[in-house]
Design an enzyme around this catalytic site. Structure first.
Site, PDB file in Angstrom:
ATOM      1  N   ASN A   9       0.865  -1.176   0.000  1.00 59.68           N
ATOM      2  CA  ASN A   9       0.000   0.000   0.000  1.00 59.68           C
ATOM      3  C   ASN A   9       0.906   1.232   0.000  1.00 59.68           C
ATOM      4  O   ASN A   9       1.457   1.600   1.031  1.00 59.68           O
ATOM      5  CB  ASN A   9      -0.892  -0.035   1.255  1.00 59.68           C
ATOM      6  CG  ASN A   9      -1.719   1.225   1.412  1.00 59.68           C
ATOM      7  OD1 ASN A   9      -1.813   2.043   0.486  1.00 59.68           O
ATOM      8  ND2 ASN A   9      -2.322   1.397   2.579  1.00 59.68           N
ATOM      9  N   TRP A  10       1.044   1.824  -1.177  1.00 63.59           N
ATOM     10  CA  TRP A  10       1.975   2.965  -1.284  1.00 63.59           C
ATOM     11  C   TRP A  10       1.384   4.252  -0.710  1.00 63.59           C
ATOM     12  O   TRP A  10       2.063   5.258  -0.611  1.00 63.59           O
ATOM     13  CB  TRP A  10       2.378   3.171  -2.749  1.00 63.59           C
ATOM     14  CG  TRP A  10       3.293   2.091  -3.260  1.00 63.59           C
ATOM     15  CD1 TRP A  10       3.811   1.040  -2.546  1.00 63.59           C
ATOM     16  CD2 TRP A  10       3.824   1.962  -4.588  1.00 63.59           C
ATOM     17  NE1 TRP A  10       4.614   0.272  -3.354  1.00 63.59           N
ATOM     18  CE2 TRP A  10       4.639   0.813  -4.607  1.00 63.59           C
ATOM     19  CE3 TRP A  10       3.675   2.708  -5.755  1.00 63.59           C
ATOM     20  CZ2 TRP A  10       5.305   0.392  -5.763  1.00 63.59           C
ATOM     21  CZ3 TRP A  10       4.336   2.290  -6.904  1.00 63.59           C
ATOM     22  CH2 TRP A  10       5.152   1.141  -6.905  1.00 63.59           C
ATOM     23  N   LYS A  11       0.099   4.231  -0.414  1.00 63.21           N
ATOM     24  CA  LYS A  11      -0.571   5.427   0.120  1.00 63.21           C
ATOM     25  C   LYS A  11      -0.348   6.621  -0.817  1.00 63.21           C
ATOM     26  O   LYS A  11      -0.239   6.424  -2.014  1.00 63.21           O
ATOM     27  CB  LYS A  11      -0.104   5.700   1.558  1.00 63.21           C
ATOM     28  CG  LYS A  11      -0.229   4.445   2.434  1.00 63.21           C
ATOM     29  CD  LYS A  11      -0.091   4.717   3.896  1.00 63.21           C
ATOM     30  CE  LYS A  11      -0.231   3.407   4.668  1.00 63.21           C
ATOM     31  NZ  LYS A  11      -0.208   3.569   6.111  1.00 63.21           N
ATOM     32  N   HIS A  94      -9.624   1.450   4.647  1.00 66.07           N
ATOM     33  CA  HIS A  94      -8.372   1.644   5.387  1.00 66.07           C
ATOM     34  C   HIS A  94      -8.620   2.647   6.520  1.00 66.07           C
ATOM     35  O   HIS A  94      -9.405   3.591   6.356  1.00 66.07           O
ATOM     36  CB  HIS A  94      -7.287   2.161   4.438  1.00 66.07           C
ATOM     37  CG  HIS A  94      -5.928   2.151   5.078  1.00 66.07           C
ATOM     38  ND1 HIS A  94      -5.529   3.131   5.946  1.00 66.07           N
ATOM     39  CD2 HIS A  94      -4.925   1.260   5.006  1.00 66.07           C
ATOM     40  CE1 HIS A  94      -4.303   2.844   6.379  1.00 66.07           C
ATOM     41  NE2 HIS A  94      -3.912   1.714   5.833  1.00 66.07           N
ATOM     42  N   GLU A  96      -7.005   5.059   7.572  1.00 64.42           N
ATOM     43  CA  GLU A  96      -6.748   6.469   7.227  1.00 64.42           C
ATOM     44  C   GLU A  96      -7.953   7.069   6.498  1.00 64.42           C
ATOM     45  O   GLU A  96      -8.262   8.247   6.648  1.00 64.42           O
ATOM     46  CB  GLU A  96      -5.465   6.569   6.382  1.00 64.42           C
ATOM     47  CG  GLU A  96      -4.230   6.348   7.250  1.00 64.42           C
ATOM     48  CD  GLU A  96      -3.050   5.737   6.536  1.00 64.42           C
ATOM     49  OE1 GLU A  96      -3.005   5.723   5.300  1.00 64.42           O
ATOM     50  OE2 GLU A  96      -2.146   5.238   7.255  1.00 64.42           O
ATOM     51  N   GLU A 164      -5.621  -4.454  10.840  1.00 62.76           N
ATOM     52  CA  GLU A 164      -4.625  -3.409  11.007  1.00 62.76           C
ATOM     53  C   GLU A 164      -4.918  -2.594  12.263  1.00 62.76           C
ATOM     54  O   GLU A 164      -5.687  -1.614  12.198  1.00 62.76           O
ATOM     55  CB  GLU A 164      -4.633  -2.478   9.792  1.00 62.76           C
ATOM     56  CG  GLU A 164      -4.271  -3.151   8.490  1.00 62.76           C
ATOM     57  CD  GLU A 164      -3.652  -2.157   7.511  1.00 62.76           C
ATOM     58  OE1 GLU A 164      -2.536  -2.402   7.067  1.00 62.76           O
ATOM     59  OE2 GLU A 164      -4.284  -1.127   7.230  1.00 62.76           O
ATOM     60  N   GLY A 170       2.285   2.709  10.773  1.00 54.94           N
ATOM     61  CA  GLY A 170       3.243   3.797  10.587  1.00 54.94           C
ATOM     62  C   GLY A 170       3.946   4.233  11.860  1.00 54.94           C
ATOM     63  O   GLY A 170       4.584   5.289  11.894  1.00 54.94           O
ATOM     64  N   SER A 210       3.273  -1.626  10.506  1.00 55.18           N
ATOM     65  CA  SER A 210       4.717  -1.637  10.748  1.00 55.18           C
ATOM     66  C   SER A 210       5.381  -2.980  10.442  1.00 55.18           C
ATOM     67  O   SER A 210       6.318  -3.387  11.129  1.00 55.18           O
ATOM     68  CB  SER A 210       5.025  -1.185  12.177  1.00 55.18           C
ATOM     69  OG  SER A 210       4.565   0.136  12.395  1.00 55.18           O
ATOM     70  N   GLY A 231       2.721  -0.879   4.386  1.00 52.60           N
ATOM     71  CA  GLY A 231       2.770   0.527   4.001  1.00 52.60           C
ATOM     72  C   GLY A 231       4.203   0.974   3.774  1.00 52.60           C
ATOM     73  O   GLY A 231       4.797   0.720   2.730  1.00 52.60           O
ATOM     74  N   GLY A 232       4.768   1.613   4.784  1.00 50.01           N
ATOM     75  CA  GLY A 232       6.108   2.218   4.678  1.00 50.01           C
ATOM     76  C   GLY A 232       7.162   1.317   4.044  1.00 50.01           C
ATOM     77  O   GLY A 232       7.902   1.754   3.150  1.00 50.01           O
TER      78      GLY A 232
END
Ligand code: PGA
Length: 254
Positions: A9-11, A94, A96, A164, A170, A210, A231-232
């Site tokens: 997930n590159w966001k 998600h 976010e 999640e 993150g 994470s 993600g990151g």
């Protein structure tokens, strides 16, 4: 047997040019890894270019969000019909999006329904906040989110669920493997209540929050965790490849 699934997930990161570079940096190695489904979810503006790059590879494409309507006067939105021409997966609900863009259990439900109708595989995200976790409400929150997400939807075959915990996203503070497994089992039991034992046994449940190449073993080694939503760490080619490699090693070993 559930095929493990690792999704990137590159966001809201990478320009189209950067997306091309990132795909090029991971594509060859990812393609060579067996026994794991690999999904890349770039921003909307890079879907077409990434789709071209992934042609004839085993890497699948996903979007990070969508509207539930098939089309119409919704300035700035992207519909499931548009996505169905481009990709196989779509991340829905998600945290976010729930926190910053007003998504609710109800919009999540409409989006899942729309995705399934158009042949897109939803990756449905659920997770509790730190406050809810500390108040001992995790089981209640996750149960409610899962039930609401699938409310009134008859068949969900193929759907992926991502657990999640919001406090782990993150933050560098991943959950413990056994915590992730316990909640995955809970989700599976809710799915069993709703859709029966076979659907529950087949549904894939990812852990997200994470995840890195260093800690992924802790999750993948669990009985009920079938992959990760990353993600990151998915923005670094070597790190993401490492996560997929570790998953392949662990899941194909046993
Ligand atoms: P993270 O994000 O890996 O950066 O914690 C996971 C996610 O939000 O899907």
């Amino acid at each position: 047997m559930r095929v493990p699934i690792i999704a990137a997930n590159w966001k809201m990161n990478t320009t189209p040019g950067e997306a091309v570079e990132l795909v090029k940096a991971m594509k060859k190695k990812l393609t060579g890894i067996q026994g794991v489904e690999k999904v890349i979810c770039p921003p909307f503006v890079s879907l077409t270019i990434v789709k071209d790059l992934l042609k004839n590879t085993s890497i699948r494409l996903g979007a990070q969000n969508m509207h539930y309507a098939r089309g119409g006067a919704y300035t700035g939105e992207i519909s499931p019909v548009m996505l169905s021409e481009l990709c196989d997966f779509v991340i829905i609900g998600h945290s976010e999006r729930r926190a910053y863009f007003g998504e609710t259990d109800q919009t999540v439900n409409k989006k899942i329904r729309a995705a399934l109708e158009l042949g897109l595989t939803p990756i449905v995200c659920v997770g509790e906040t730190l406050d809810q976790n500390e108040a001992g409400e995790t089981i209640e929150v996750i149960t409610r989110q899962v039930k609401a997400a699938f409310s009134g939807i008859e068949a969900i075959e193929g759907t992926v669920i991502a657990y999640e915990p919001i406090w782990a996203i993150g933050t560098g503070k991943a959950a413990k493997g056994d915590q992730a497994n316990a909640i995955s089992r809970l989700i599976r039991s809710v799915i069993a209540q709703l859709y029966g034992a076979q659907v529950a046994a087949d549904i894939r449940i990812q852990y997200g929050g994470s995840v890195t190449a260093t800690n992924v073993d802790e999750f993948i080694g669990q009985t009920d965790v079938d992959g990760a939503l990353v993600g990151g760490a998915s923005l670094k080619a070597a790190e993401f490849v490492g996560i997929v490699e570790q998953t392949s090693k662990l899941k194909t070993a046993g």
